[in-house]
Design an enzyme around this catalytic site. Structure first.
Site, short mmCIF file in Angstrom:
data_model
loop_
_atom_site.label_atom_id
_atom_site.label_comp_id
_atom_site.label_asym_id
_atom_site.label_seq_id
_atom_site.Cartn_x
_atom_site.Cartn_y
_atom_site.Cartn_z
N HIS A 1 -6.99 6.93 -1.80
CA HIS A 1 -8.38 7.37 -1.84
C HIS A 1 -8.54 8.75 -1.23
O HIS A 1 -9.48 9.46 -1.55
CB HIS A 1 -9.27 6.35 -1.14
CG HIS A 1 -8.80 5.99 0.23
ND1 HIS A 1 -7.86 5.00 0.46
CD2 HIS A 1 -9.09 6.50 1.44
CE1 HIS A 1 -7.62 4.93 1.75
NE2 HIS A 1 -8.35 5.83 2.37
N HIS B 1 12.90 -18.85 -16.08
CA HIS B 1 12.21 -20.12 -15.87
C HIS B 1 10.81 -19.98 -16.47
O HIS B 1 9.80 -20.14 -15.79
CB HIS B 1 12.17 -20.47 -14.39
CG HIS B 1 13.53 -20.73 -13.79
ND1 HIS B 1 14.55 -19.81 -13.83
CD2 HIS B 1 14.04 -21.82 -13.15
CE1 HIS B 1 15.63 -20.31 -13.23
NE2 HIS B 1 15.36 -21.52 -12.83
N HIS C 1 -15.87 7.58 5.52
CA HIS C 1 -14.71 7.16 4.72
C HIS C 1 -14.89 7.49 3.25
O HIS C 1 -14.01 8.08 2.63
CB HIS C 1 -14.46 5.66 4.88
CG HIS C 1 -13.53 5.08 3.86
ND1 HIS C 1 -12.18 5.07 4.01
CD2 HIS C 1 -13.77 4.51 2.64
CE1 HIS C 1 -11.61 4.53 2.94
NE2 HIS C 1 -12.56 4.17 2.10
N HIS D 1 -13.80 10.40 -1.14
CA HIS D 1 -13.42 9.90 0.18
C HIS D 1 -13.00 11.05 1.10
O HIS D 1 -11.82 11.39 1.17
CB HIS D 1 -12.28 8.90 0.05
CG HIS D 1 -12.62 7.71 -0.78
ND1 HIS D 1 -12.61 7.72 -2.14
CD2 HIS D 1 -13.00 6.45 -0.42
CE1 HIS D 1 -12.98 6.52 -2.60
NE2 HIS D 1 -13.21 5.74 -1.58
N LEU E 1 -3.93 -0.43 -2.27
CA LEU E 1 -3.32 -0.12 -0.97
C LEU E 1 -1.96 -0.78 -0.78
O LEU E 1 -1.70 -1.87 -1.24
CB LEU E 1 -4.31 -0.46 0.14
CG LEU E 1 -5.54 0.45 0.10
CD1 LEU E 1 -6.59 0.02 1.11
CD2 LEU E 1 -5.18 1.91 0.31
N HIS F 1 5.86 -24.02 -10.24
CA HIS F 1 6.97 -23.19 -10.72
C HIS F 1 6.96 -23.01 -12.24
O HIS F 1 7.85 -22.38 -12.78
CB HIS F 1 8.31 -23.81 -10.30
CG HIS F 1 8.61 -23.64 -8.83
ND1 HIS F 1 7.72 -23.97 -7.84
CD2 HIS F 1 9.71 -23.16 -8.18
CE1 HIS F 1 8.25 -23.71 -6.65
NE2 HIS F 1 9.45 -23.22 -6.84
N ASP G 1 -4.80 2.43 7.52
CA ASP G 1 -4.93 1.06 8.04
C ASP G 1 -4.84 0.04 6.92
O ASP G 1 -4.21 -1.01 7.08
CB ASP G 1 -6.27 0.91 8.76
CG ASP G 1 -6.24 1.50 10.16
OD1 ASP G 1 -5.44 1.02 10.97
OD2 ASP G 1 -7.00 2.45 10.42
N GLY G 2 -5.48 0.34 5.79
CA GLY G 2 -5.48 -0.59 4.67
C GLY G 2 -4.07 -0.84 4.15
O GLY G 2 -3.69 -1.98 3.88
N GLU H 1 8.88 -10.58 -3.78
CA GLU H 1 8.69 -10.15 -5.16
C GLU H 1 7.86 -8.88 -5.24
O GLU H 1 8.11 -8.01 -6.07
CB GLU H 1 7.99 -11.25 -5.98
CG GLU H 1 8.75 -12.56 -6.08
CD GLU H 1 8.55 -13.46 -4.87
OE1 GLU H 1 7.72 -13.11 -3.99
OE2 GLU H 1 9.24 -14.49 -4.78
#
Lengths: 683, 683
Positions: B94, B482, B285, B54, B145, B494, B181-182, B432
């Site tokens: 990359h 849980h 890229h 890249h 990313l 859940h 951007d990613g 999370e």
């Protein structure tokens, strides 16, 4: 009690002049409070009876929901499936009693007070979180936070796409969402917000329960984000209102409906509003209030009713509101009856696979068998898409910025753009999670079969949404490419090792891994024929030879596993493989034959479908002789097919950066290794 | 060529007066271009030689990276592990050649031109994406990313926490990130941005490669987000600069270092800058430029050097810059030498588990065995945390807004807050994914062992980051509660069904599922003793009896599986179970005994550790008699231990909303069912 089943629009607007076409008229506050309190008391009673549940949100958002359902939402409880109804998604799914109360109050067909009484009990139709398919009016399974936001964006996209095809007469509706702090904290919501803002989905309206309380306490412990500024930065119309002031709420929704952008209305609410001593604290979020607190609440509301009893005039009013859009629905029915058959079929989704599409799939398979390409299966998949896209108007797709690499965009497939939705391709950006969530929403909306594409390794980013596809049984197709260490130089972060195992372990999803161009067309057919099951099609980046050169219309891959080469009845050994490793097994079988060892080669493109075959077929395919299985992935799912002395050749560690060839050699995924293992087993 | 190993600060600033303590001095443009072009040409040559890679990002960000590394970054290539170095994270992984070029140019120990020549080849130290542990100076594995953004937030948190404990003299450094951007489109980045903004991590500086091009084309196809406004809404200092103007870049970084908030510098760049015909397009890229384009680039830069050759004066300058912070590092060494032993141990992380902590773990185990609590294992886990937190200053943790439900916060454990980092608990919010990513960053930074907690079902949200914990071999502990249908009324969204299988399939992570309070303390000990392996501790929401009442200091759970009850040598049948199902198996064994059937009960808290035992131990535990296995989850991982005629009792579908008891009955997860199955097997 008057149920008013025959109340026509004239009579309705005479009784409730502030409703319907006059959303700006003054709303009588007293009436409003009674309507909202009906939601509150049903919620308190149901959570109390269940002994668990989440009263905080339904109590806090009762005012907002009352304004929305009584004044704006276009729906007909007698015809819950009306295609042009407004969609309402409760993204903050733990507040399920808000939705269940509304479905009961507005008189949804078959929703009874007993449903509310059995809240959260096994076998009831009112589970702890809304589950798609349990009750009419539940538009999506929600609970995992942020997913409702993504689904709603999908619904709003589907609405615009359908509108572009059928016009305002048949499709022109809003999508409303209630989202909580948790929904907006999940990164998924940002992806959803950005995509909606970019596509200017002006018929999407998010009502944010801005109560500043989460489970562990005040949200200021973990966030300082200015949500209004954040949404505005992503192209949304934004407004903050007092979430207990019906006039402010009404005005904001009214304006939101007129903007040319998606709308966020931050409703400043008090969590648990109406619980005299507990409102405003985090404990009201997820625990029953207790009999005393409920008694105090009843008293404060001026209602001396028994549990689960709504005063008759209030219930009558709610039921009347439930019939508010009946006339509109009847008018729509007439327009629908006058529409052409093609339009009607598009609107009410046709069977997943029409004859024309099936013919196209068989044709492309026969052509590929003849052509015998030696290309990556992701390229073959692109050829299949090219063939079916023109004959499947319901098929639409997209990719997380990798269409050029995953073959996800068919020849000439037009992308949708802000204000221009006649295309069938979505540029999701580098946003795998919302891609999957939007696919769910598009499928839930109806009218389309969505596929979406990224690298298999990045399925980890959207796994939570894929799980919901499986749980809801949606017909969506995940096209996951670069499906092994065959990815090569990009290295371990891009090489799926455990992903096949992780999805084969997930209930109700078919994981396909085709071996060549022919199988690729067959698994597409299986994916599109299946009803109530999402599919995950795993495709290679590296070129694979065509193994199936002599084919018929019969879909062998639909069997899940089948004998693809080598000996059958009189075999000495069975070689099992999927995807890119089938060619290796076939090569090994040839080497074994030279040694006088008869090897049967089984291609296993879909474990799930194979398990659904009869025991006799399974026995016939697997045989009774020693087995060698090979897959460029972890062993776990193969143990079901292997005995103690059988051999598995695969990986038990992450991959590495290097050429695909070097990697296959390095990890021992070779015909020589299969040959040697088989020889050891039979001699 | 002068390598200047002995170049002292005075000589250095005499030669480069614009550097070091005068960041505002004028930067000579000509010199800058040469420095940046060195990065560009090494990148072009390496990608060309590898045949893939890249180039777009390294070429586009060469100017920004040159300013950062030559002028600001505090690092010593001769002592890459210097604890107080600035951290540099290449989130846009990359663009790995940007980092590899810089490591070579600045003279990192053992980083040679041959490393660059072997870019992306199997066994090289320069894989396609940066991999932690391959080369000094690679601070994190990046590529998926957004993960670098999250890791960097973790590093910045660890820096402030360590600073609060040790003071500016020992810990006071910046964390720089290059993101593309990613990275910013992934929802994960939003979670990272919000948390960093909330905690006012002023020493975190993100350099955004704002080139407006992604793989599939211009980013305007999929985004309309105003990133500056978005970051500002989350409490960041923001600035846009011309990413090819060294003066603007320098001024912006200089200001960013002085703000009291995290900083975003949007660097408007041209992707592939320096590639004469390809710059600015999306094809630059991720593909080699080709010999002709590279020749044209060399010519335009005025360099007639052979591939992989940097003109001597330029290399000398880069090497000098590499020694810019040498004096600072030596001064730091002196301060470190004068610090107390406790401080020194905290800074350079002690062995994962000290004697005091191990003693505390054994003590709490013995106390629990005596106390025999019948509580959820998540509560027992909380007791373990209470016991070890005071004696493990390196232990810190947090939860995704569920501490009250998961028992993730120890008694008196103080939370960190903006400006106040002496606590050891992080309120991650309902985020999370960034929780797991931040845990990675904290562990990478060094000095802390982080744990983090949410419901096991929501591990799906952070799976991509957990995979990186495993790939990097970090000592982090996921406390996932849980852990089955025992969740009860919250229903299928859940209830984890396939999650145990999905993590047992992942390489290099230990999945623990303790059966009772005693095993809970043992698995905590195993998790903290392991080096180079993250742990996932799965805990019950429902109360479980204490099965291990007679215990010693020996950690039985560390064996992965062991005989917990019933017959041993002369058994008729073996019952296998994990976690909450072990008690069911023990009950079934009692019932069998009454029938005269001798059953051995095997508790299997960790499949991974069991597989590492010798074959004799494994045989002794599993026995040779028929087996019944029970786990409230899918079958897949158990097949490894089961023969064709053995029985598995579990689930092969999603759960449901209802009481835990009703669910266990409904799915047949009962002692009666185990008893009946075992009886059928032996009779």
């Amino acid at each position: 009690m008057e149920t008013g089943a025959d109340l026509k629009e004239e009579a309705f607007t005479a009784r409730y002049p502030f409703i319907a076409d006059e959303p700006d008229a003054t709303f009588p506050d007293a009436d409003h409070n009674d309507l909202a309190n009906a939601i509150r008391l049903l919620t308190m009673d149901a959570v109390e009876m269940a002994g668990s549940g989440h009263p905080g949100m339904p109590l806090g958002m009762a005012d907002v929901a009352t304004v929305l359902f009584s004044r704006f939402l276009k729906f007909d409880p007698q015809v819950p499936g009306w295609p042009d109804r407004d969609r309402f998604v409760l993204s903050a799914g733990h507040g399920s009693m808000l939705l269940y109360s509304l479905l009961y109050l507005t008189g949804y067909k078959d929703v009874t007070i007993d449903d509310l009484k059995s809240f959260r009990q096994l076998g009831s139709r009112t589970p702890g979180h809304p589950e798609y398919g349990t009750l009419p009016g539940v538009e999506a399974t929600t609970g995992p936070l942020g997913q409702g936001m993504a689904s709603a964006v999908g619904m709003a996209i589907a609405e615009r796409m359908m509108n572009a095809r059928l016009g305002d007469d048949l499709v022109d509706h809003f999508t409303y969402v209630i989202a909580g702090d948790g929904c907006l904290m999940e990164g998924l919501s940002q992806e959803a917000i950005e995509l909606a803002g970019h596509l200017r989905l002006s018929k999407l309206i998010v009502l944010f329960d801005d109560n500043k309380v989460s489970i562990d306490g005040p949200t200021r412990m973990s966030t300082s984000t200015d949500h209004l500024a954040r949404f505005a930065a992503c192209g949304w119309w934004v407004r903050a209102v007092d979430g207990h002031d019906p006039t402010e709420i009404r005005q904001a929704i009214g304006e939101a409906r007129r903007t040319d952008r998606p709308s966020l209305i931050a409703c400043r609410t008090q969590i648990g509003r109406g619980a005299p001593t507990m409102a405003g604290g985090n404990h009201v979020h997820g625990t029953p209030l207790g009999a005393e607190e409920i008694a105090r609440a009843r008293k404060a509301m001026g209602w001396e009713t028994a549990p689960f009893t709504v005063p008759a005039p209030v219930l009558t009013a709610w039921r009347d509101f439930g019939r508010r859009s009946g006339t509109k629905r009847e008018e729509w029915d007439r327009r629908y009856a006058n529409a052409g058959p093609a339009q009607r079929r598009l609107l009410r989704r046709a069977p997943p696979l029409g004859d024309e599409a099936r013919d196209a799939l068989v044709s492309v398979k026969l052509a590929l068998a003849k052509e015998r390409p030696e290309v990556p299966t992701l390229q073959s998949s692109r050829k299949v898409l090219d063939a079916i896209m023109p004959v499947m108007p319901e098929l639409m797709g997209g990719a997380a910025d990798l269409a050029g690499l995953t073959g996800a965009r068919a020849l000439g497939q037009k992308a949708i753009k802000p204000g221009k939705f006649d295309g069938s391709y979505v540029h999701y950006g580098i946003r795998e999670h919302v891609m999957a969530g939007v696919m769910n929403g598009i499928s839930l909306h109806g009218g389309f079969v969505p596929y979406g594409s990224t690298f298999l390794a990045f399925s980890d980013y959207c796994r939570a949404a894929i799980r919901l596809s499986a749980m809801m049984g949606l017909n969506v197709v995940y096209v996951m490419t670069h499906d092994s260490i065959g990815v090569g130089e990009d290295g371990p972060t891009h090489q799926p090792i455990e992903h096949l195992a992780s999805f084969r372990a997930m209930p109700n999803i078919n994981v396909f891994r085709p071996a060549d161009a022919v199988e690729t067309s067959e698994v597409w057919q299986s994916a599109l024929e299946q009803e109530g099951v999402p599919s995950l099609i795993c495709l290679s980046r590296q070129a694979l030879p065509t193994l199936r050169t002599s084919v018929s219309a019969e879909n062998m891959a639909a069997r899940g596993a089948y004998l693809i080469a080598g000996a059958t009845a009189d075999r000495d050994v069975t070689l099992l493989a999927s995807g890119s490793e089938v060619a290796i097994a076939v090569e090994a079988a040839g080497m074994l034959e030279e040694e006088g060892v008869k090897a049967a080669v089984v291609s296993m493109p879909c474990f799930e479908l194979f398990r659904q075959q009869g025991p006799e077929y399974r026995r016939r395919v697997l045989g009774t002789k020693p087995k060698v299985a090979i897959e460029a992935a972890v062993r776990d799912p193969w143990d079901r097919f292997l005995g103690e002395d059988d051999v598995f050749i695969g990986l038990d560690e992450f991959g590495a950066s290097g050429s695909a060839e070097d990697l296959y050699d390095c990890y021992g995924l070779t015909a020589e290794a299969v040959f040697a293992a088989a020889l050891r087993l039979v001699r």
